[in-house]
Design a protein around this motif. Structure first.
Motif, PDB file in Angstrom:
ATOM      1  N   SER A 210     -22.699  -1.898  -2.347  1.00 25.32           N
ATOM      2  CA  SER A 210     -21.729  -1.292  -1.422  1.00 25.32           C
ATOM      3  C   SER A 210     -20.291  -1.426  -1.906  1.00 25.32           C
ATOM      4  CB  SER A 210     -21.854  -1.931  -0.031  1.00 25.32           C
ATOM      5  OG  SER A 210     -21.438  -3.284  -0.066  1.00 25.32           O
ATOM      6  N   CYS A 400     -11.425   5.377  -4.647  1.00 23.41           N
ATOM      7  CA  CYS A 400     -11.147   5.502  -3.216  1.00 23.41           C
ATOM      8  C   CYS A 400     -11.944   6.657  -2.613  1.00 23.41           C
ATOM      9  CB  CYS A 400      -9.648   5.738  -2.985  1.00 23.41           C
ATOM     10  SG  CYS A 400      -8.641   4.245  -3.060  1.00 23.41           S
ATOM     11  N   LEU A 403     -15.575   5.684  -2.269  1.00 22.41           N
ATOM     12  CA  LEU A 403     -15.756   4.778  -1.138  1.00 22.41           C
ATOM     13  C   LEU A 403     -15.640   5.522   0.183  1.00 22.41           C
ATOM     14  CD1 LEU A 403     -16.136   1.792  -0.347  1.00 22.41           C
ATOM     15  CD2 LEU A 403     -13.641   1.567  -0.349  1.00 22.41           C
ATOM     16  N   LYS A 406     -18.706   7.475   0.926  1.00 17.04           N
ATOM     17  CA  LYS A 406     -19.790   6.568   1.311  1.00 17.04           C
ATOM     18  C   LYS A 406     -19.727   6.215   2.795  1.00 17.04           C
ATOM     19  CE  LYS A 406     -21.877   2.156  -0.081  1.00 17.04           C
ATOM     20  NZ  LYS A 406     -23.155   2.722  -0.552  1.00 17.04           N
ATOM     21  N   TRP A 407     -18.514   6.082   3.333  1.00 21.57           N
ATOM     22  CA  TRP A 407     -18.354   5.689   4.727  1.00 21.57           C
ATOM     23  C   TRP A 407     -18.268   6.880   5.673  1.00 21.57           C
ATOM     24  CZ3 TRP A 407     -18.917   1.005   6.846  1.00 21.57           C
ATOM     25  CH2 TRP A 407     -18.939  -0.099   5.981  1.00 21.57           C
ATOM     26  N   PRO A 435      -8.929  -0.690  -0.019  1.00 21.52           N
ATOM     27  CA  PRO A 435     -10.315  -0.373   0.366  1.00 21.52           C
ATOM     28  C   PRO A 435     -10.549  -0.390   1.877  1.00 21.52           C
ATOM     29  CG  PRO A 435     -10.269  -1.929  -1.457  1.00 21.52           C
ATOM     30  CD  PRO A 435      -8.860  -1.787  -0.994  1.00 21.52           C
ATOM     31  N   LEU A 436      -9.962  -1.346   2.575  1.00 24.00           N
ATOM     32  CA  LEU A 436     -10.189  -1.434   4.016  1.00 24.00           C
ATOM     33  C   LEU A 436      -9.608  -0.224   4.741  1.00 24.00           C
ATOM     34  CD1 LEU A 436     -11.390  -2.959   6.358  1.00 24.00           C
ATOM     35  CD2 LEU A 436      -9.298  -4.326   6.504  1.00 24.00           C
ATOM     36  N   LYS A 439     -12.092   2.546   4.156  1.00 23.46           N
ATOM     37  CA  LYS A 439     -13.258   2.318   5.025  1.00 23.46           C
ATOM     38  C   LYS A 439     -12.928   2.671   6.471  1.00 23.46           C
ATOM     39  CE  LYS A 439     -15.913  -1.516   6.978  1.00 23.46           C
ATOM     40  NZ  LYS A 439     -16.101  -2.988   6.966  1.00 23.46           N
ATOM     41  N   THR A 440     -11.733   2.294   6.934  1.00 25.11           N
ATOM     42  CA  THR A 440     -11.328   2.577   8.308  1.00 25.11           C
ATOM     43  C   THR A 440     -11.314   4.072   8.594  1.00 25.11           C
ATOM     44  OG1 THR A 440      -9.979   0.568   8.455  1.00 25.11           O
ATOM     45  CG2 THR A 440      -9.435   2.358   9.968  1.00 25.11           C
ATOM     46  N   SER A 443     -14.884   5.637   8.241  1.00 25.18           N
ATOM     47  CA  SER A 443     -15.727   5.307   9.393  1.00 25.18           C
ATOM     48  C   SER A 443     -15.344   6.120  10.626  1.00 25.18           C
ATOM     49  CB  SER A 443     -15.610   3.810   9.714  1.00 25.18           C
ATOM     50  OG  SER A 443     -16.072   3.039   8.635  1.00 25.18           O
ATOM     51  N   ASP A 471     -10.757  -3.182  11.451  1.00 27.62           N
ATOM     52  CA  ASP A 471     -10.163  -2.111  10.667  1.00 27.62           C
ATOM     53  C   ASP A 471      -8.839  -2.542  10.048  1.00 27.62           C
ATOM     54  OD1 ASP A 471     -12.329  -0.513  11.108  1.00 27.62           O
ATOM     55  OD2 ASP A 471     -11.390   0.753  12.622  1.00 27.62           O
TER      56      ASP A 471
END
Length: 932
Positions: A210, A400, A403, A406-407, A435-436, A439-440, A443, A471
C-alpha cells in the motif's frame, strides 16, 4: 442532534474505559478531552480564544502598561482585571472542548474575544496619552505645553475618563466569568502547553504493497543502518547511533520507519527490534518509556502474534508496579550485549536532559545498535541525532497520482473514467507531495463519479473540504496545537498573504511586533530579536520551507498546506481579499488585498474593529484617496497600515487620528512630494517606510515627535541630512537610506547616534562620506552601489572598537581590497557578504582570525583568484557560498582543485560553489558540498 449525542456518549464511554483500565499509561487531561470531545468530522473552528486572552495577559504584565497604570493611579484596577482574566482563561480551556456540546458557548467565547480586543484598545490609548504628555513636556515650546494643559490629555481630565473605561472592562469580564460557571465549566490550570488533540498511538505493522514512492528513502535509511559503525552518541560512546527522520506532518515519517523496521534484511543485522510510540507522552516520562521498551523487547522474542500479545499483557502487569530502579535494571538486562534496532516514533519533547538520561540507560547494547527517531521538529532531530537528520521530502507528482488513484477508485475502475483522472492530476498538485493529503482527497472522492464533485474538490481549498480525524488537516493542526500560545498567535497571520509568497523575515516580524504579539521576557530584549526567534522556531517545527538566512536578512516560503491550516485557524479574524471575495465579515480585524482588482469600497466592513490593512503584492497599492479618507475616519484602531505602491501627492492631515498606528509603509509612492506634519503626532509609530518615494522633497521638521520610532526608511531629494532631525529619536535602531540621489553628506555634525544598530545605505550615487564613528553601537552595516563613497575612509575618527555582527558590501567598481578597518571586527563579525565587486582581487588575511564568523558569501567577483592562508581555521563557519567567481570555482573543485584539500578539512556544514555558465543565472552549474 441525536446522532451527535450518541457519538458523544460513545466517545465518553470509550474514554472512561481507557482512563480507568489502561493502568500502564498515564492518560493526561488532554488525552481525555481528545477521546471525549474530538468529533469524527472536524468543523470550522474559531480562533483559539485562549491564545487571545493569554496574549492580553502578557501585555497587561508588560512594563509599558504597568508604568502607565501607576502614573494615572489605576494600577490596582489593572491587577483586578488580570486576576479575572486568569480565571476566564482557565475556563476557556474547558470551553474549547465543550463548545460543540453546549449551546451558547461559542457566543460566550466570542464575547471574551471582543472584550480582550477592547481592553487592548483602551490600554493602548492610555499609553498613547502618556507618550503625548512626554512629548509636550520635552518640547521647548510654551504653546505646545499650554495646548496639552487644556487638552483631554491633561491627567486631571484624563484620569476620570480612564477609570470609567477600566471599570467597564472589569464589569464585562466579571460578567463573562460568572456566565462561565453557569455553563458548568471547570477551571483548568495546566499552563499554556494545553492542546486539544493528540495523535493516536502507532504500531510497527505496515502493508508494504500500500506504500508508494518511498523505496529510495527506505534504501537510504537501510544503507545508514548497515554501514560500518563510525559515529556514536556524541559523547564518545560508539555503541549507539541515532538516525532522526524529520519532516512536516502527513509526510510519511512513521510509514518510512515501518518499511525499514519490517524489512527482512533488518532481521539479519539486528538481534532485537523494538517499536515504541511516545507521541502522547508530553513530559517525556522516562518510566513510561522504559516500560514501553521493555514490553517491545519482550514481544520481539515471540514470533506468533498471539503469543507475543499474551506474554506482553502479562508482562505489563508484572512490571507496571516496579520502581524506576527495578525498571532500569530490567531494561539493561533486556538490552545488554545485544545489537538492537529501536524506533522511537513521534517525539515532541525537546528536553535534552531527559533525552540524555534515556540514552544513558539504553546504550548497553552491542556495537552497531541503532535508534530511529521520527519527529516534526528540526531542533529535536538535532538534539537526538548522532548522524545528520534524514529530511524526508514530498512524493513526486507521478507517485502522488498513483497513490491518489489507489484511494479514489476501486480496483480496475480507473480505466473507465479518464476525465476524472485528468482532474485528479490537477487535484494532486495542491497536495504538494504530502501523502496524507493525497490520501485525504482521494478518499473523499472514493466511489463518487460525479464530475461536479471532482471539480469542487479541485477548486476548493483543502480547509473547506470535509475532514475525518485521521486526515491531513487534523494531522497538521496537531502540530499547530503543540505550539506554545505565542507562536499560535503569530502563525495565523500567514493567511494574509497569497500562496507561494516569498516572505522577507523582517517584514512578517514587523507585523507581529506592531500587533503586540511579541513580548519581552525580561524588559531588556529587543522585540525584533524575539520575533526572529519565533521564525527560527517555526522553521524548526517544519512549518516553513526554502528557509534562507544570511545574518540580518532572511527569506522563506510557507507550504501550501500550511497556508491552508493558517486560513483554517484564522477563520474570520484574517481575510485575504481576492476576486472571489463576495463579502467581508464585520468581525474581521486583519485584512489584506492579494488581488488589486478586487478592491471594492462597498466590501470593506463598517465596524471599527480593523487593525491591519496590507497590500502584499508588489506594484499594487491604493490609488483612491477617498477610500483612504474613509479608512482613517472609520478604522481608528489601526495598528498596521501598508500603502506601498500607492498614488498620492500628499497625505491627509487626519492621519494624526490614527493614534494606535505602529507601522506605516508609504514605500514606492512615486507621486508623493511632502508629508503632512500630522504624521509626527503618531507617538506610537514604530516603523516608517518611505523607501522609493523619489519625489519626496524633505522630511517633516518635527520628526522628533515620533518618540517610539524604531525603524526609519528614507528616500528624499535632500542634499544634506541634518542630525537634529534624529537627535530626539532615542529608540531608533534601524536607519535606511535608499536612492537619496542628491545626498552628498550623511550628516552635518559629529554628534553620535548611540541607538542605531543597523545602517543600510543603498544606491546613493552622490554620497561622498560615511562616518561610522557616529554609530558607536552599529551591529549591521549594508553599503551597496554608492560609487562615490571611499569605504577606506569610513572610520576617519578612530573609535575604541567596532561591534559589528553583519557586514554587506555590494556593487562597487574599482574596489581592489576590503577596507583595513575590517580588522576591528574580527572578534564580533558573524556574517560577511561581498558581492558585485568586479575588481576585487584579494580577501583580507585577517579573515581567518574571525572567531565568530558563521556565514561567508562571495559572489560576482571574477578577479578574485585566491583564498587567504589558513582558511580552514574558520572553525565557526557554518555556511560558505561562492557564486560567479570563476577562478575560485575551478580551484575549489573536488579532488582536482588547488583549494579542495583546504575545503575538505573544514568543519563547515554547508558549502555551495556555483558558477554561471552562459548568460543567465538559470543556466548555472551548481556544485554543492556538505561537509559533516
Amino acid at each position: 442532534m441525536h446522532i451527535n449525542f450518541l457519538l458523544y456518549t460513545w466517545y465518553h464511554s470509550l474514554a472512561k474505559c481507557i482512563y480507568e483500565h489502561v493502568s500502564e499509561e498515564t492518560i493526561t487531561i488532554t488525552t481525555y478531552f481528545y477521546f471525549c470531545y474530538f468529533p469524527i468530522y472536524i468543523n470550522m473552528a474559531e480562533s483559539f480564544v485562549f491564545d487571545i486572552a493569554n496574549s492580553l495577559l502578557g501585555k497587561l504584565a508588560s512594563y509599558a502598561y504597568e508604568e502607565v497604570s501607576r502614573v494615572y493611579g489605576v494600577y490596582k484596577d489593572l491587577q483586578e482585571i488580570k486576576d479575572t482574566l486568569l480565571i476566564v482563561n482557565g475556563l476557556l480551556l474547558d470551553a474549547e472542548c465543550k463548545k460543540d456540546q453546549k449551546q451558547g458557548l461559542r457566543e460566550w467565547m466570542r464575547q471574551i474575544k471582543n472584550i480582550c480586543s477592547d481592553a487592548e484598545d483602551v490600554f493602548d490609548g492610555f499609553e498613547f496619552q502618556h507618550k503625548r504628555k512626554q512629548v509636550a513636556e520635552a518640547s521647548n515650546s510654551t504653546r505646545a505645553k499650554v495646548r496639552h494643559f487644556f487638552s483631554s490629555s491633561n491627567s486631571l481630565v484624563f484620569r476620570p475618563m480612564m477609570a470609567r473605561q477600566i471599570k467597564e472592562i472589569r464589569e464585562r469580564l466579571d460578567k463573562v466569568a460568572a456566565d462561565g460557571t453557569k455553563f458548568g465549566l471547570a477551571k483548568i490550570d495546566i499552563g499554556t502547553e494545553f492542546v486539544l488533540q493528540r495523535r493516536e498511538l502507532t504500531h510497527s505493522h505496515v502493508d508494504v504493497s500500500s506504500v508508494i514512492g518511498r523505496e529510495n528513502d527506505r534504501e537510504e535509511i537501510i544503507k545508514l543502518l548497515r554501514q560500518p559503525h563510525g559515529r556514536g552518541d556524541g559523547d564518545g560512546d560508539r555503541s549507539l547511533c541515532v538516525i532522526p527522520i524529520v519532516g512536516i506532518g502527513g509526510l510519511g515519517k512513521t510509514t518510512l520507519a515501518k518499511l525499514v523496521f519490517n524489512d527482512k534484511r533488518m532481521d539479519e543485522v539486528f538481534q532485537l527490534k523494538m517499536w515504541a510510540c511516545i507521541s502522547h507522552l508530553d513530559d517525556f516520562d522516562i518510566k513510561l518509556i522504559i516500560i514501553k521498551i521493555i514490553n517491545a523487547a519482550s514481544a520481539s522474542i515471540f514470533t506468533p502474534a498471539s503469543a507475543a500479545l499474551s506474554f506482553t499483557l502479562a508482562h505489563k502487569e508484572n512490571i507496571n508496579n516496579l520502581d524506576i530502579e527495578q525498571l532500569q535494571s530490567r531494561l539493561r538486562h533486556e538490552l545488554s550485549g545485544k545489537k538492537f534496532l529501536l524506533v522511537l516514533d513521534d517525539i515532541w519533547n525537546d528536553d535534552r536532559a531527559k533525552w540524555i538520561e534515556l540514552i544513558d540507560l539504553i546504550k548497553v547494547g552491542a556495537t552497531g545498535s541503532h535508534i530511529i527517531v521520527t519527529t516534526r521538529s528540526n531542533s529535536i532531530a538535532s538534539m537526538t541525532g548522532t548522524l545528520p537528520s534524514y529530511v524526508l521530502k514530498g512524493l513526486s507528482q507521478d507517485d502522488c497520482l498513483s497513490l491518489f488513484v489507489k484511494w479514489a477508485f476501486k480496483e480496475d475502475e480507473v480505466i473507465k473514467y479518464p476525465d476524472l483522472v485528468e482532474i485528479g492530476k490537477e487535484i494532486v498538485k495542491k497536495c504538494a507531495g504530502i501523502p496524507l493529503a493525497v490520501k485525504t482527497l482521494g478518499s473523499s472522492l472514493f466511489s463518487k463519479y460525479d464530475l461536479n464533485k471532482w471539480i469542487f474538490v479541485r477548486d476548493s481549498e483543502i480547509w473547506n473540504i470535509e475532514q475525518r480525524r485521521d486526515d491531513i488537516l487534523p494531522a497538521l493542526k496537531l502540530s499547530y496545537d503543540q505550539m506554545p500560545s505565542y507562536l499560535r498567535q503569530c502563525f495565523v497571520y500567514f493567511s494574509l498573504y497569497p500562496k507561494d509568497y516569498t516572505f522577507f523575515r523582517n517584514d512578517i516580524t514587523r507585523l507581529w511586533v506592531a500587533l503586540r504579539l511579541v513580548q519581552s521576557r525580561n524588559g531588556s530584549e529587543q522585540l525584533m530579536d524575539i520575533a526572529r526567534e519565533y521564525i527560527d522556531e517555526l522553521n524548526s517545527r517544519s512549518f516553513l520551507q526554502d528557509f534562507k538566512i544570511l545574518g540580518y536578512f532572511g527569506t522563506f516560503k510557507v507550504h501550501d498546506l500550511i497556508h491552508d491550516l493558517a486560513r483554517y485557524v484564522a477563520k474570520n479574524e484574517c481575510v485575504a481579499l481576492d476576486s472571489l471575495t463576495k463579502n467581508i465579515p464585520e468581525c474581521v480585524r486583519h485584512l489584506s488585498v492579494v488581488e488589486y482588482n478586487s478592491i471594492d469600497t462597498a466590501l470593506f466592513p463598517k465596524s471599527r474593529n480593523l487593525r491591519t490593512i496590507l497590500f502584499p503584492i508588489k506594484g499594487k497599492g491604493l490609488d483612491k484617496r477617498t477610500l483612504l479618507d474613509t479608512w482613517i475616519s472609520r478604522y481608528k484602531y489601526l495598528r498596521y497600515l501598508d500603502l506601498r505602491y500607492s498614488s498620492f501627492e500628499t497625505l491627509p492631515n487626519s492621519f494624526s487620528k490614527l493614534k494606535h498606528l505602529r507601522f506605516l509603509d508609504l514605500s514606492y509612492n512615486i507621486k508623493i512630494t511632502r508629508l503632512s506634519h500630522s504624521i509626527c503626532k503618531l507617538h506610537n509609530l514604530q516603523v516608517l517606510k518611505l523607501t522609493g518615494c523619489v519625489e519626496l522633497e524633505t522630511l517633516p521638521q518635527w520628526l522628533g515627535g515620533l518618540i517610539s520610532l524604531r525603524e526609519l526608511f528614507i528616500t528624499t531629494k535632500q542634499s544634506i541630512m541634518p542630525l537634529t532631525l534624529f537627535a530626539k529619536l532615542n529608540n531608533l535602531q534601524v536607519l535606511v537610506f535608499y536612492k537619496c540621489d542628491n545626498m552628498k553628506f550623511l550628516f552635518n555634525d559629529t554628534q553620535q547616534l548611540t541607538s542605531i544598530e543597523t545602517l543600510i545605505v543603498e544606491s546613493c550615487g552622490s554620497l561622498e562620506s560615511l562616518p561610522l564613528f557616529i554609530f558607536p553601537k552599529l551591529q549591521t552595516l549594508v553599503v551597496s552601489e554608492c560609487q562615490m563613497v571611499n569605504l577606506s575612509l569610513c572610520n576617519e575618527i578612530p573609535i575604541q572598537k567596532l561591534m559589528m555582527n553583519h557586514l554587506y558590501i555590494a556593487r562597487f567598481t574599482g574596489f581592489l581590497t576590503i577596507p583595513s578597518w575590517i580588522e576591528g571586527v574580527v572578534d564580533t563579525l558573524e556574517t560577511l557578504q561581498i558581492s558585485g565587486l568586479p575588481d576585487l582581487m584579494t580577501l583580507p588575511e585577517c579573515l581567518t582570525t574571525m572567531t565568530r564568523l558563521k556565514r561567508l558569501w562571495i559572489s560576482g567577483c571574477p578577479k578574485l583568484a585566491s583564498l587567504p592562508r589558513d582558511f580552514h581555521h574558520l572553525t565557526t563557519l557554518k555556511h560558505l557560498y561562492i557564486y560567479d567567481c570563476p577562478e575560485l570555482y575551478l580551484k575549489c573543485q573536488p579532488e582536482s582543485g588547488e583549494y579542495w584539500s583546504i575545503i575538505a578539512r573544514m568543519t563547515t556544514t554547508s558549502i555551495e560553489i556555483l558558477q554561471r555558465v552562459g548568460v543567465t543565472k538559470s543556466s548555472t552549474l551548481k556544485v554543492k558540498y556538505n561537509i559533516l
